[in-house]
Each structure stands twice: as structure tokens, then as C-alpha cells.
Scaffold this motif. Structure first.
Motif: not given
Length: 256
Positions: A154-166
Motif C-alpha cells: 500500500p501507499i503508507v502515509i504516516e500522518e493524515q486526517e482520518t476519513y471513514g465510512e459511510f
């Protein structure tokens, strides 16, 4: 016989609000040329002479998206976060019509809530989110797709804003990437659609609080998406046409 001419460069317009880097010194240090500058740099880095890239921002006249600019745009990328409501409806309609006619559109990160994306999707485009500097893994689920070409898995992004479903979008016509986060969320982070003659790609990684648009793999995905979304041709928006009686006998075999 003359040698074949190289194809004309792809005309790309990279749009963002252009506000955060002017208001927050930390963001200005992270993105001294704005989000649009970093995105444009990544497209140029990967596509080189195959693309001619310009930028536009919210506070320019007509948001930098005049009829003339859009007429010279094959693919438009869109990043917005804090000022979705300030985008004029007439500009949104202008962009929508251009997409329906064949212009490609790449919607990035919080652009999911932009007027143009919600209008083209016909849904709220809402999602679950939090900002806790968590790791994101971007998994390729369509490895044969052109947007995934050369992308690490995968692409590894160490720090990022979290998005989730739905994530309230129509079922993607092609799902290219799915993300997982350290907190347990999963998210459809790379989704492809068609509207009219235009190709649309939504890609979620990229926030003003993290240097995600400097990440080489994120830049590769965006450049791949720009190349994929390039129109075969940009024509007119389809319109209602009245057919007189006997049109088939008199016009059959003519241009559509």
C-alpha cells in the motif's frame, strides 16, 4: 512525407481555495505555494512535457475559472476545504457543463463536499472523520487500472486526517483504492465515475495540516488520474432536439 507530430500537451488547471497558506504560518511553511502549487508541481513532475499546467484560486475573478480558462482546460483538479459556500453557483454550472461535454475532473480530499462534486454525484457526499494525525494505508484494489500504474501497495502515509465510512456517494463505477487507518476506519479513497462525456476521479489523501501533497506516491496517483481523465474529445453538452416527421428518410446517414 512529414513525420508524425507529437500530441498536443494535456491542458491542466489546478484549482484550490488558496486561503489556508495566507492565514496560517504553519501551513504556509508546509505549502509555501499553496495546495494548488504542490499539486501542480506533482503533475508536472510526473507528466513533464505531456502536460501544460496552470493554477487558479478562489479569490481570482470568477474564481479563476472563466469561460476562456475552461475552454482551454482538458482536466481540472479541485481542492477545497473551508469555503465551499463561497464558490459562485454560476461557476459551478459552468464547470458542470464542461464536465458533461468531456472535461476530466479530479476531486481531492475535502473537495468531496464541494458544490461541484455534490451536484455531479447527486448525494450529500458526507462521511465520518476526525483529525488525529493517524497513519493511513492506501490499498490498491484495481491493480490493472491506469490510475494505479506504478503505485506502491500500500501507499503508507504516516500522518493524515482520518476519513471513514459511510461515505454517501453513488456506487463508484470503478473503485481503485481503499484506505485503512490506525484507528480502525476503512474508506473508499479512490473512486472513478463518468458523467456525460466526462471522467471524474475522487482521491481522498491530502490535507492542509500534513505534507501529503509532497508524498511521491500521492503525486503519482494524481498525475495518473489526470492522464486517465483526459478527454478523447470535448464537444457540446447534449441537448433536447426536436425531430420533424420524416427526418429519418431525409437525414439518415448524416452526422449525429
Amino acid at each position: 512525407m512529414s513525420p508524425p507530430q507529437p500530441p498536443a500537451p494535456l491542458r491542466v488547471t489546478v484549482w484550490s481555495e488558496g486561503r489556508h497558506e495566507r492565514r496560517d504560518p504553519e501551513i504556509a511553511q508546509r505549502y509555501p505555494r499553496g495546495m494548488h502549487g504542490a499539486i501542480a508541481e506533482g503533475v508536472t513532475e510526473h507528466l513533464g512535457e505531456r502536460a501544460r499546467v496552470r493554477t487558479a484560486t478562489l479569490d481570482e475573478p470568477e474564481h479563476g475559472l472563466t469561460e476562456a480558462v475552461l475552454a482551454e482546460t482538458d482536466v481540472l483538479t479541485w481542492w477545497g476545504q473551508a469555503a465551499h459556500k463561497e464558490v459562485a453557483d454560476e461557476v459551478v454550472t459552468r464547470v458542470q457543463r464542461r464536465v458533461l461535454a468531456g472535461m476530466g475532473l479530479i476531486v481531492l480530499h475535502s473537495g468531496h463536499w464541494s458544490k461541484i462534486f455534490t451536484r455531479l454525484m447527486g448525494t450529500t457526499c458526507t462521511l465520518r472523520w476526525r483529525n488525529a494525525a493517524e497513519r493511513e494505508l492506501v490499498w490498491t484494489v484495481a491493480p490493472g487500472h491506469p490510475i494505479a500504474a506504478g503505485v506502491t501497495h500500500p501507499i503508507v502515509i504516516e500522518e493524515q486526517e482520518t476519513y471513514g465510512e459511510f461515505f454517501d456517494i453513488p456506487t463508484p463505477e470503478e473503485l481503485v483504492f481503499v484506505s485503512s487507518f490506525a484507528g480502525g476506519e476503512v474508506f473508499r479513497s479512490g473512486c472513478a465515475f463518468r458523467r456525460g462525456n466526462g471522467r471524474i476521479f475522487y482521491f481522498s489523501p491530502g490535507d492542509q495540516d500534513y505534507p501529503v501533497y509532497h508524498h511521491p506516491q500521492v503525486r503519482r496517483v494524481i498525475a495518473n488520474a489526470v492522464a486517465w481523465a483526459a478527454p478523447e474529445r470535448v464537444g457540446a453538452v447534449p441537448r433536447l432536439t426536436h425531430s420533424a416527421a420524416g427526418w429519418f428518410e431525409t437525414a439518415a446517414g448524416g452526422p449525429a
